[in-house]
Design a protein around this motif. Structure first.
Motif, PDB file in Angstrom:
ATOM      1  N   UNK A  38      -0.979  -7.474   9.878  1.00  0.00           N
ATOM      2  CA  UNK A  38      -0.496  -8.833  10.134  1.00  0.00           C
ATOM      3  C   UNK A  38       0.997  -8.765  10.404  1.00  0.00           C
ATOM      4  N   UNK A  39       1.472  -9.715  11.204  1.00  0.00           N
ATOM      5  CA  UNK A  39       2.898  -9.740  11.501  1.00  0.00           C
ATOM      6  C   UNK A  39       3.439 -11.156  11.337  1.00  0.00           C
ATOM      7  N   UNK A  40       4.650 -11.236  10.807  1.00  0.00           N
ATOM      8  CA  UNK A  40       5.390 -12.487  10.670  1.00  0.00           C
ATOM      9  C   UNK A  40       4.580 -13.505   9.853  1.00  0.00           C
ATOM     10  N   UNK A  41       4.376 -14.713  10.358  1.00  0.00           N
ATOM     11  CA  UNK A  41       3.596 -15.704   9.608  1.00  0.00           C
ATOM     12  C   UNK A  41       2.099 -15.384   9.599  1.00  0.00           C
ATOM     13  N   UNK A  42       1.681 -14.415  10.399  1.00  0.00           N
ATOM     14  CA  UNK A  42       0.296 -13.974  10.328  1.00  0.00           C
ATOM     15  C   UNK A  42      -0.045 -13.409   8.961  1.00  0.00           C
ATOM     16  N   UNK A  43       0.986 -12.979   8.234  1.00  0.00           N
ATOM     17  CA  UNK A  43       0.795 -12.434   6.885  1.00  0.00           C
ATOM     18  C   UNK A  43       0.279 -13.524   5.935  1.00  0.00           C
ATOM     19  N   UNK A  44       0.406 -14.793   6.333  1.00  0.00           N
ATOM     20  CA  UNK A  44      -0.135 -15.885   5.507  1.00  0.00           C
ATOM     21  C   UNK A  44      -1.653 -15.762   5.359  1.00  0.00           C
ATOM     22  N   UNK A  45      -2.293 -14.929   6.179  1.00  0.00           N
ATOM     23  CA  UNK A  45      -3.729 -14.684   6.052  1.00  0.00           C
ATOM     24  C   UNK A  45      -4.088 -14.159   4.663  1.00  0.00           C
ATOM     25  N   UNK A  46      -3.138 -13.487   3.994  1.00  0.00           N
ATOM     26  CA  UNK A  46      -3.409 -12.897   2.683  1.00  0.00           C
ATOM     27  C   UNK A  46      -3.313 -13.901   1.535  1.00  0.00           C
ATOM     28  N   UNK A  47      -2.745 -15.070   1.816  1.00  0.00           N
ATOM     29  CA  UNK A  47      -2.524 -16.047   0.744  1.00  0.00           C
ATOM     30  C   UNK A  47      -3.858 -16.515   0.148  1.00  0.00           C
ATOM     31  N   UNK A  48      -3.961 -16.386  -1.145  1.00  0.00           N
ATOM     32  CA  UNK A  48      -5.124 -16.812  -1.936  1.00  0.00           C
ATOM     33  C   UNK A  48      -6.369 -15.939  -1.743  1.00  0.00           C
ATOM     34  N   UNK A  49      -6.254 -14.827  -1.025  1.00  0.00           N
ATOM     35  CA  UNK A  49      -7.407 -13.924  -0.882  1.00  0.00           C
ATOM     36  C   UNK A  49      -7.610 -13.184  -2.200  1.00  0.00           C
ATOM     37  N   UNK A  50      -8.837 -13.207  -2.695  1.00  0.00           N
ATOM     38  CA  UNK A  50      -9.171 -12.493  -3.923  1.00  0.00           C
ATOM     39  C   UNK A  50     -10.241 -11.450  -3.642  1.00  0.00           C
ATOM     40  N   UNK A  51     -10.141 -10.317  -4.325  1.00  0.00           N
ATOM     41  CA  UNK A  51     -11.147  -9.270  -4.144  1.00  0.00           C
ATOM     42  C   UNK A  51     -12.423  -9.645  -4.898  1.00  0.00           C
ATOM     43  N   UNK A  52     -13.389  -8.755  -4.885  1.00  0.00           N
ATOM     44  CA  UNK A  52     -14.690  -9.081  -5.467  1.00  0.00           C
ATOM     45  C   UNK A  52     -14.640  -9.216  -6.990  1.00  0.00           C
ATOM     46  N   UNK A  53     -13.542  -8.755  -7.575  1.00  0.00           N
ATOM     47  CA  UNK A  53     -13.367  -8.890  -9.025  1.00  0.00           C
ATOM     48  C   UNK A  53     -12.541 -10.113  -9.387  1.00  0.00           C
ATOM     49  N   UNK A  54     -12.164 -10.891  -8.359  1.00  0.00           N
ATOM     50  CA  UNK A  54     -11.379 -12.091  -8.610  1.00  0.00           C
ATOM     51  C   UNK A  54      -9.883 -11.865  -8.701  1.00  0.00           C
ATOM     52  N   UNK A  55      -9.439 -10.646  -8.394  1.00  0.00           N
ATOM     53  CA  UNK A  55      -8.010 -10.328  -8.417  1.00  0.00           C
ATOM     54  C   UNK A  55      -7.390 -10.659  -7.057  1.00  0.00           C
ATOM     55  N   UNK A  56      -6.182 -11.191  -7.083  1.00  0.00           N
ATOM     56  CA  UNK A  56      -5.499 -11.487  -5.825  1.00  0.00           C
ATOM     57  C   UNK A  56      -5.331 -10.202  -5.012  1.00  0.00           C
ATOM     58  N   UNK A  57      -5.708 -10.256  -3.752  1.00  0.00           N
ATOM     59  CA  UNK A  57      -5.794  -9.082  -2.896  1.00  0.00           C
ATOM     60  C   UNK A  57      -4.461  -8.353  -2.758  1.00  0.00           C
ATOM     61  N   UNK A  58      -3.361  -9.101  -2.700  1.00  0.00           N
ATOM     62  CA  UNK A  58      -2.062  -8.460  -2.459  1.00  0.00           C
ATOM     63  C   UNK A  58      -1.309  -8.156  -3.744  1.00  0.00           C
ATOM     64  N   UNK A  59      -1.913  -8.433  -4.888  1.00  0.00           N
ATOM     65  CA  UNK A  59      -1.247  -8.150  -6.163  1.00  0.00           C
ATOM     66  C   UNK A  59      -0.909  -6.661  -6.256  1.00  0.00           C
ATOM     67  N   UNK A  60       0.391  -6.374  -6.375  1.00  0.00           N
ATOM     68  CA  UNK A  60       0.835  -4.992  -6.493  1.00  0.00           C
ATOM     69  C   UNK A  60       0.974  -4.243  -5.183  1.00  0.00           C
ATOM     70  N   UNK A  61       0.640  -4.898  -4.062  1.00  0.00           N
ATOM     71  CA  UNK A  61       0.717  -4.235  -2.753  1.00  0.00           C
ATOM     72  C   UNK A  61       2.106  -4.430  -2.122  1.00  0.00           C
ATOM     73  N   UNK A  62       2.555  -3.403  -1.420  1.00  0.00           N
ATOM     74  CA  UNK A  62       3.800  -3.529  -0.653  1.00  0.00           C
ATOM     75  C   UNK A  62       3.513  -4.353   0.608  1.00  0.00           C
ATOM     76  N   UNK A  63       4.213  -5.457   0.739  1.00  0.00           N
ATOM     77  CA  UNK A  63       3.967  -6.410   1.820  1.00  0.00           C
ATOM     78  C   UNK A  63       5.303  -6.903   2.353  1.00  0.00           C
TER      79      UNK A  63
END
Length: 221
Positions: free
Chosen positions: A127-152
């Protein structure tokens, strides 16, 4: 040059306004990745959230559509909707920016499902620029926020202030990503800057489009 026979979804916004401010896709942020992906042999399918004609932010084409982007512009006149494709059949997904994504990428379950479908098969998610907003509120199958702890990275608060749209955005992207646990990184305002964390590739601003796309190609290889 790497020659790849892999399938990539290139996703655009369908939103033409943001709190009364005309917006849409920032053309460079889809056209540059499209060309770089094609040059490297990737099979690219452009989709938008709703399908049909993609609204383009006029500020991204102040003198009209550049000649080198004319081919992409024509493809944007009639796009498939994200619901028309099965993301699980693709090896990667890339979200283009513009302010439109702040309206229809963020907190969108359809977008989240597409990200997880690619991630589940260890595909590349870019994702680039505001396209990174795609990650907002995404949770993995365990209910953890997808970008938690990720370099973004993504469009910064400083850059939002510089383009005088802080009062129009539904949220500040940098602030939101930090709130959701991202290890947010940034370079100088409006200078090319991109970050890779495993299979996740993000770029900070429009000028980062080409660099982000090249890193995406390396990641998907």
């Amino acid at each position: 040059m790497i020659k790849l026979s892999k399938n990539v979804l290139l996703v655009s916004t369908s939103s033409s306004e943001m709190n009364g401010h005309p917006t849409g896709l920032w053309l460079e942020e889809l056209a540059e990745p499209f060309h770089i992906f094609k040059e490297n042999g990737l099979n690219v399918q452009i989709v938008s959230i709703k399908g049909g004609t993609v609204p383009i932010d006029k500020n991204s084409i102040p003198e009209g559509v550049p000649a080198q982007y004319q081919d992409v512009y024509e493809l944007l006149q009639d796009t498939k909707a994200l619901t028309d494709v099965n993301p699980a059949e693709y090896d990667g997904i890339f979200f283009a920016g513009g302010h439109g994504p702040m309206i229809d990428f963020a907190s969108n379950q359809l977008v989240a499902d597409a990200i997880l479908a690619i991630s589940d098969k260890n595909g590349a998610v870019g994702a680039v620029c505001h396209g990174v907003s795609a990650f907002v509120d995404v949770k993995d199958h365990d209910g953890k926020l997808f970008i938690d702890g990720k370099k973004i990275t993504g469009f910064t608060n400083e850059e939002e202030d510089a383009v005088q749209l802080t009062s129009k955005v539904p949220f500040l992207l940098e602030t939101k990503l930090r709130e959701q646990g991202a290890a947010f990184e940034k370079g100088d305002a409006f200078a090319p800057f991109a970050v890779v964390d495993g299979q996740i590739i993000t770029g900070q601003n429009p000028g980062s489009s080409a660099e982000t796309a090249r890193l995406f190609v390396k990641t998907i290889a």
